[in-house]
Design an enzyme around this catalytic site. Structure first.
Site, PDB file in Angstrom:
ATOM      1  N   GLY A  12      69.653  36.316  64.640  1.00 34.86           N
ATOM      2  CA  GLY A  12      68.970  35.550  63.438  1.00 34.86           C
ATOM      3  C   GLY A  12      67.452  35.709  63.428  1.00 34.86           C
ATOM      4  CE1 TYR A  13      63.282  38.882  62.762  1.00 33.86           C
ATOM      5  CE2 TYR A  13      65.704  39.466  62.657  1.00 33.86           C
ATOM      6  CZ  TYR A  13      64.478  39.682  63.465  1.00 33.86           C
ATOM      7  OH  TYR A  13      63.897  40.804  64.807  1.00 33.86           O
ATOM      8  CG  LEU A  14      65.322  30.587  61.541  1.00 33.42           C
ATOM      9  CD1 LEU A  14      64.008  29.654  62.432  1.00 33.42           C
ATOM     10  CD2 LEU A  14      65.960  29.966  61.336  1.00 33.42           C
ATOM     11  CD  GLU A  44      65.613  35.811  55.917  1.00 32.56           C
ATOM     12  OE1 GLU A  44      65.295  36.370  55.848  1.00 32.56           O
ATOM     13  OE2 GLU A  44      64.430  34.887  55.462  1.00 32.56           O
TER      14      GLU A  44
END
Length: 157
Positions: free
Chosen positions: A28-30, A82
């Site tokens: 996942g992406y911060l 996100e």
């Protein structure tokens, strides 16, 4: 460190018989801003935090920094990411002195298969396997960070 890579679509699953290793990946992406991304990845029993910079004009190279972190911390950080997650199996295929990383996506990106090859310079020449299709280097739609925002299942085919 500067990462130099080219990306291609994959036209058949013949790479699976050539693979010397495969691993499951969840990430996942911060932060998924195109000029700087911060990724959390769990690959098999290891976890990493990775920061990538903006791609060069050619789309072939960009800054990349990566550090291994405890899996427990990665699981907690994934909760802060996100919306949208990447689920894939990565296959490694040797091609002379280079290695192709072939990602078969699942979940919202089911049906998408991308091959990447990391190079030592933008001018490196490499052998292209017969399962390698159209080059998509520099096409932001194929960045994992963008696949979280606009998954493959939503694309008009």
């Amino acid at each position: 460190m500067i990462e130099i890579e080219r990306k291609f679509l994959v036209t058949s699953d013949k790479y699976k018989t050539e693979a010397f290793k495969s691993s499951e990946i969840k990430q996942g992406y911060l932060n998924s801003h195109p000029e700087r991304t911060t990724r959390i990845r769990i690959q098999d029993k290891k976890a990493f935090i990775t920061i990538k910079g903006k791609s060069s004009e050619s789309g072939l190279s960009r800054f990349e920094w990566e550090k291994e972190i405890p899996v427990e911390e990665a699981l907690e950080l994934l909760k802060l990411c996100e919306p949208g997650a990447i689920e894939k199996v990565r296959y490694l295929v040797k091609s002379k002195e280079f290695t192709f990383e072939i990602d078969e996506f699942f979940g919202s990106n089911q049906g998408l298969v991308i091959a990447e090859i990391e190079l030592l310079s933008e001018e490196d020449i490499f052998e292209k396997p017969n399962w390698l299709g159209e080059e998509v280097t520099g096409n932001n739609n194929y960045y994992n960070s963008q696949l979280c925002i606009n998954p493959y299942k939503n694309w008009k085919k």
